[in-house]
Enzyme design. Sequence first.
Site, PDB file in Angstrom:
ATOM      1  N   GLY A 140       0.827  -1.199   0.000  1.00 45.56           N
ATOM      2  CA  GLY A 140       0.000   0.000   0.000  1.00 45.56           C
ATOM      3  C   GLY A 140       0.858   1.245   0.000  1.00 45.56           C
ATOM      4  O   GLY A 140       2.053   1.206   0.306  1.00 45.56           O
ATOM      5  N   CYS A 141       0.239   2.360  -0.342  1.00 51.94           N
ATOM      6  CA  CYS A 141       0.993   3.605  -0.456  1.00 51.94           C
ATOM      7  C   CYS A 141       1.507   4.075   0.905  1.00 51.94           C
ATOM      8  O   CYS A 141       2.702   4.361   1.057  1.00 51.94           O
ATOM      9  CB  CYS A 141       0.141   4.690  -1.109  1.00 51.94           C
ATOM     10  SG  CYS A 141      -1.480   4.932  -0.366  1.00 51.94           S
ATOM     11  N   TYR A 142       0.626   4.145   1.880  1.00 50.96           N
ATOM     12  CA  TYR A 142       1.074   4.575   3.206  1.00 50.96           C
ATOM     13  C   TYR A 142       2.086   3.577   3.797  1.00 50.96           C
ATOM     14  O   TYR A 142       3.117   3.992   4.332  1.00 50.96           O
ATOM     15  CB  TYR A 142      -0.108   4.720   4.162  1.00 50.96           C
ATOM     16  CG  TYR A 142      -0.981   5.935   3.968  1.00 50.96           C
ATOM     17  CD1 TYR A 142      -0.459   7.221   4.050  1.00 50.96           C
ATOM     18  CD2 TYR A 142      -2.347   5.809   3.746  1.00 50.96           C
ATOM     19  CE1 TYR A 142      -1.276   8.345   3.910  1.00 50.96           C
ATOM     20  CE2 TYR A 142      -3.170   6.920   3.607  1.00 50.96           C
ATOM     21  CZ  TYR A 142      -2.633   8.188   3.688  1.00 50.96           C
ATOM     22  OH  TYR A 142      -3.437   9.287   3.560  1.00 50.96           O
ATOM     23  N   GLU A 306       6.877  10.374  -0.789  1.00 52.84           N
ATOM     24  CA  GLU A 306       6.865   9.578  -2.017  1.00 52.84           C
ATOM     25  C   GLU A 306       5.699  10.045  -2.875  1.00 52.84           C
ATOM     26  O   GLU A 306       4.800  10.730  -2.400  1.00 52.84           O
ATOM     27  CB  GLU A 306       6.675   8.084  -1.677  1.00 52.84           C
ATOM     28  CG  GLU A 306       5.301   7.835  -1.062  1.00 52.84           C
ATOM     29  CD  GLU A 306       4.945   6.375  -0.789  1.00 52.84           C
ATOM     30  OE1 GLU A 306       5.820   5.505  -0.877  1.00 52.84           O
ATOM     31  OE2 GLU A 306       3.767   6.124  -0.486  1.00 52.84           O
TER      32      GLU A 306
END
Lengths: 334, 334, 334, 334
Positions: A140-142, A306
């Site tokens: 996942g992104c987080y 990011e």
Amino acid sequence: MMHESSLLPVGVLGATGYTGREMVRLITGHPRLRVAFATSESEAGKPLNRVVRGAPDIPMIRAEDARLEEVEAVFSCLPHGASMRWVERIRRAGARGIDLSADLRVVTEEMPEWARGAVYGLPELYRDQIADAELVANPGCYPTAAILAIAPLVRRGLVGEAPVVIDAASGITGAGRSPKRDFLFAEAAENFRAYAVGNVHRHLAEMRDQVERLAGERPPELVFTPHLLPVRRGILETIYVPLVEELSATGAAGVYEEDYGEEPFVEVLRDGTPSLAGVVGTNLLSIAAVPLAGVSSPLLMVLAAEDNLLKGAAGQALQNLNLMQGWRETEGLT
Amino acid sequence: MMHESSLLPVGVLGATGYTGREMVRLITGHPRLRVAFATSESEAGKPLNRVVRGAPDIPMIRAEDARLEEVEAVFSCLPHGASMRWVERIRRAGARGIDLSADLRVVTEEMPEWARGAVYGLPELYRDQIADAELVANPGCYPTAAILAIAPLVRRGLVGEAPVVIDAASGITGAGRSPKRDFLFAEAAENFRAYAVGNVHRHLAEMRDQVERLAGERPPELVFTPHLLPVRRGILETIYVPLVEELSATGAAGVYEEDYGEEPFVEVLRDGTPSLAGVVGTNLLSIAAVPLAGVSSPLLMVLAAEDNLLKGAAGQALQNLNLMQGWRETEGLT
Amino acid sequence: MMHESSLLPVGVLGATGYTGREMVRLITGHPRLRVAFATSESEAGKPLNRVVRGAPDIPMIRAEDARLEEVEAVFSCLPHGASMRWVERIRRAGARGIDLSADLRVVTEEMPEWARGAVYGLPELYRDQIADAELVANPGCYPTAAILAIAPLVRRGLVGEAPVVIDAASGITGAGRSPKRDFLFAEAAENFRAYAVGNVHRHLAEMRDQVERLAGERPPELVFTPHLLPVRRGILETIYVPLVEELSATGAAGVYEEDYGEEPFVEVLRDGTPSLAGVVGTNLLSIAAVPLAGVSSPLLMVLAAEDNLLKGAAGQALQNLNLMQGWRETEGLT
Amino acid sequence: MMHESSLLPVGVLGATGYTGREMVRLITGHPRLRVAFATSESEAGKPLNRVVRGAPDIPMIRAEDARLEEVEAVFSCLPHGASMRWVERIRRAGARGIDLSADLRVVTEEMPEWARGAVYGLPELYRDQIADAELVANPGCYPTAAILAIAPLVRRGLVGEAPVVIDAASGITGAGRSPKRDFLFAEAAENFRAYAVGNVHRHLAEMRDQVERLAGERPPELVFTPHLLPVRRGILETIYVPLVEELSATGAAGVYEEDYGEEPFVEVLRDGTPSLAGVVGTNLLSIAAVPLAGVSSPLLMVLAAEDNLLKGAAGQALQNLNLMQGWRETEGLT
């Protein structure tokens, strides 16, 4: 770039969301890949290059019509929940699968056997396993930012007993492309707020799972609060890590450089701090570790930024495929 | 509104910055006040109503030319450092002073005697002293939100030993109106970053000073990290407070309502969370307290939002003058 | 402000859209009005003050349940098409009606008799008729700016034969609050585009109708192109008007000041140009007329800015009610 | 990409403005070029890759210290006025020069002889001359879009007698990177306004000069109004062209496709309209021609969008160098 016919055919399931489009864009620019099919339930029939400039002029198709057996690998950008059954088909068809949904990231009791074999696709931690994998659960992104930001401390046993506090903010593409009122320009512009409050965001399971793997016994507790930023792309996490011993700025930077000095997609800043502007459009995770003054017990702030659609999603997915194919890890990503 | 001649004359030093203009706007709309003079070194001579719509059609003057003795009160919106000597003149001229700079907020050894008498202008904590004050140090934008957000916990001795972590984000008007590259639209839009990292922001002294007053011995340690948001106005603080005992959501809300239930400018949310959109343009501080799940030691998240130019600056300054004059506290602020 | 019981009760149909909420906010702040009911199909039951801060703590109701006969006037903020039948009910119930939809703005053959009696609610042109009206068709946002911007030239016969080109840009609240992909933050931010291209926007009929009334025979032709701006509120129209004779800057300003010098809500700029920042949050239309150099036939550029939700919608609606009630036109609007 | 040593060395004068940085970024990504030097008066000494990610790790130098004779070509991104004398040095040193300032775009009487030989670097009009040029005057951002948008009509004699109205809007990078109050985030966000009003913008001379070359005798008159958009990058021009005869949508598209069908960097849209989102980040000019309904004399609206820093500046400069070197025109630009 190689001759068209020698390009490896890959497919994209769910090509019209923000992640899917980014995936198509990256594949199109990759010197060894070509998009063999791209699916969209709502826009099937429409030419792919109408959605992503420069992409092949092929019609998008419904997922049902995808010839999974004719491609080398498939990226699933389908929604959480819907993705798993498609990944199963991908595997049955003999193609490699990279699942960008959350469905395979954490092994659960209900999971079928085949799904448990998915490798967690964080190259900086699992490069070797990814290289051998047929199925990758793309992080996942987080979690990508959070896990890489604390991994060097966790694996060295440097984290103290108090919880690690992860205060995070994401651009609005993180909420997806389905029209919802909260994400209208007139609601989100000039606004900022926390969401999923109470330490209950579903990404926590994924973060905890990884931290446990790194820490062995007595993993640190995690607190995670996401916020919605009035920007399109980018994640910044401001992380407060209690330490078992004092670390100087130089010492902290040294720890991160030891782990990430050779990493093509992790940047350790010695001066300056990460910003969205510094990473958006790149596959980089930018990290700075800053000891905090004025507290009696050592506390390190780690800042990590990011692009949520690149290192936080499609970029990392491509980095994983590069590894799976034995190619240069940065191919098509710089 | 009263007849023009019965309006109380007040002055504004530094009327063309973001805070100064907001101050002029509020005074103009106040039913009992009128702007007698407004100063600007760079725009002296220009009519005030060219800078603030609806303000009196009087020319701005240089601070040197201000007739301090002819007004009842003066708001100093001058920069930190420059403000103190002007406040001294204000006091000598016999006018009441409300200083929006940081110069008088924390008593230091170097401070002249007269300056030590300034009352810290946070009405929710010091209403009675403000009512009797001739000189008020108007709180900083970040401290206003932070102090009010944790005061109910601090004064009840509910805060545990670990540091209170204040993760804050502010709109760009907080950086002032002087042209600096970092605050250009093309630099700040689609961006987000921390600044003054390392727990060294100058607002910390002000926060610590107040927390000590509230806590008595053993005040909690504070960690504060500000971030720059791509919005014009508004502050959101996400605060992590270690507790000495568990508090339920209801219990936490009860604590805040006990302290702030009668406050005209503090809103305690029982459901929903504070957002910039909910407070910008108002003099409100909006607070929600959310117990965090999944941690072994009790941890409360307090979210607090305000308009940095209103409750965080000019609005609170006017609230203070209302108190000093014995008027209704909300006059001209709703 | 008067005693609560002496406030005139009014109703708002469609209270949760951007215009409806602004309407409720304005009525709440008006010294002679109170919101007696506010309707919302999707949010019926929810307290009105959850949607508009400071509004009465009454539950929103479904339109079917509104007691139209118990209020003095009703503002219809319902969508185009749906509004007309509700306006008919309002009139039958004996209440005054102010319709913010497009349904009554242009008289058509299909219109029922009662609807033809609606007065076009542009106070600067039809102040007397509005004062006597029971039913007002509140002008559209784009037409308000365009018509007032060219009226002084049209009624003096100064407009030449070539078309008047109205190049306009609006903030995103103009598109309404229903979730649509095009208006998501991630689609609209950092973007700009024309829409309804080809001179086919439905506001054209309204503009042409008014221009015909002003011009008598041989009204000027109109060309209108709207664009979508990445801001929340505000309209700027850049209008190119061919003239039958040269007008100097002073001459042009004189024409506008002759017509609008006494108008409380029209501002004629002699230097500087209108901007969104100068009008958003006010009920003002800000106009500047600039002769264009370097062309052989006289051409005047007229710039006009307004807040699309105020002078372009709810503010003008309240201005109209003030007139209908014989109150000061600016009551509750400054 | 070729071996480092075989890359052609080029220099950039003024490398830290928005255009200069984009120039460095493009050269860095170009398969046949390398940045040999980059100058900055204010940041001399700082490594270039601190300003542009991925650029060579060489220190920026002061312009005085640039070894012009050691490079093949120099891009001058210096301000208007300052650029010309540096271009003279470039030419004396024997390097090819591409001047991104306005200094050489229009031949004037005061110009030295050598400067008159500069070729106007609009490849779609002057491809052959550029290929042979030693010195190129790179077109302005607004003129690039405007000239290409009307050239097909002008050169066919299709433009009528009334002025061509060019209503344009640009993102804020167009205003440069020097800190000025008007371009602060807090001033420019949620704002929109015209500037340089009155048909006096300095880009007009450049547009008129080119239109005269295309039209021969009786060139059409031009009216140009720029606006400032709250976005970082991108220009949209909405152009109203009076025609001598009716053109259908298909006919208009045909004209543009005839001229630009083979152009790699001009896109003619048959359905849909150009938007900033569709072009930002690319070297494309996107054009749509839309006949306007409801006017008695034929009027065509031409919409044109580009990235002001790419096709409007650095991208086009590189396109020009590609031509001058005899390389593929799209090299390093896709």
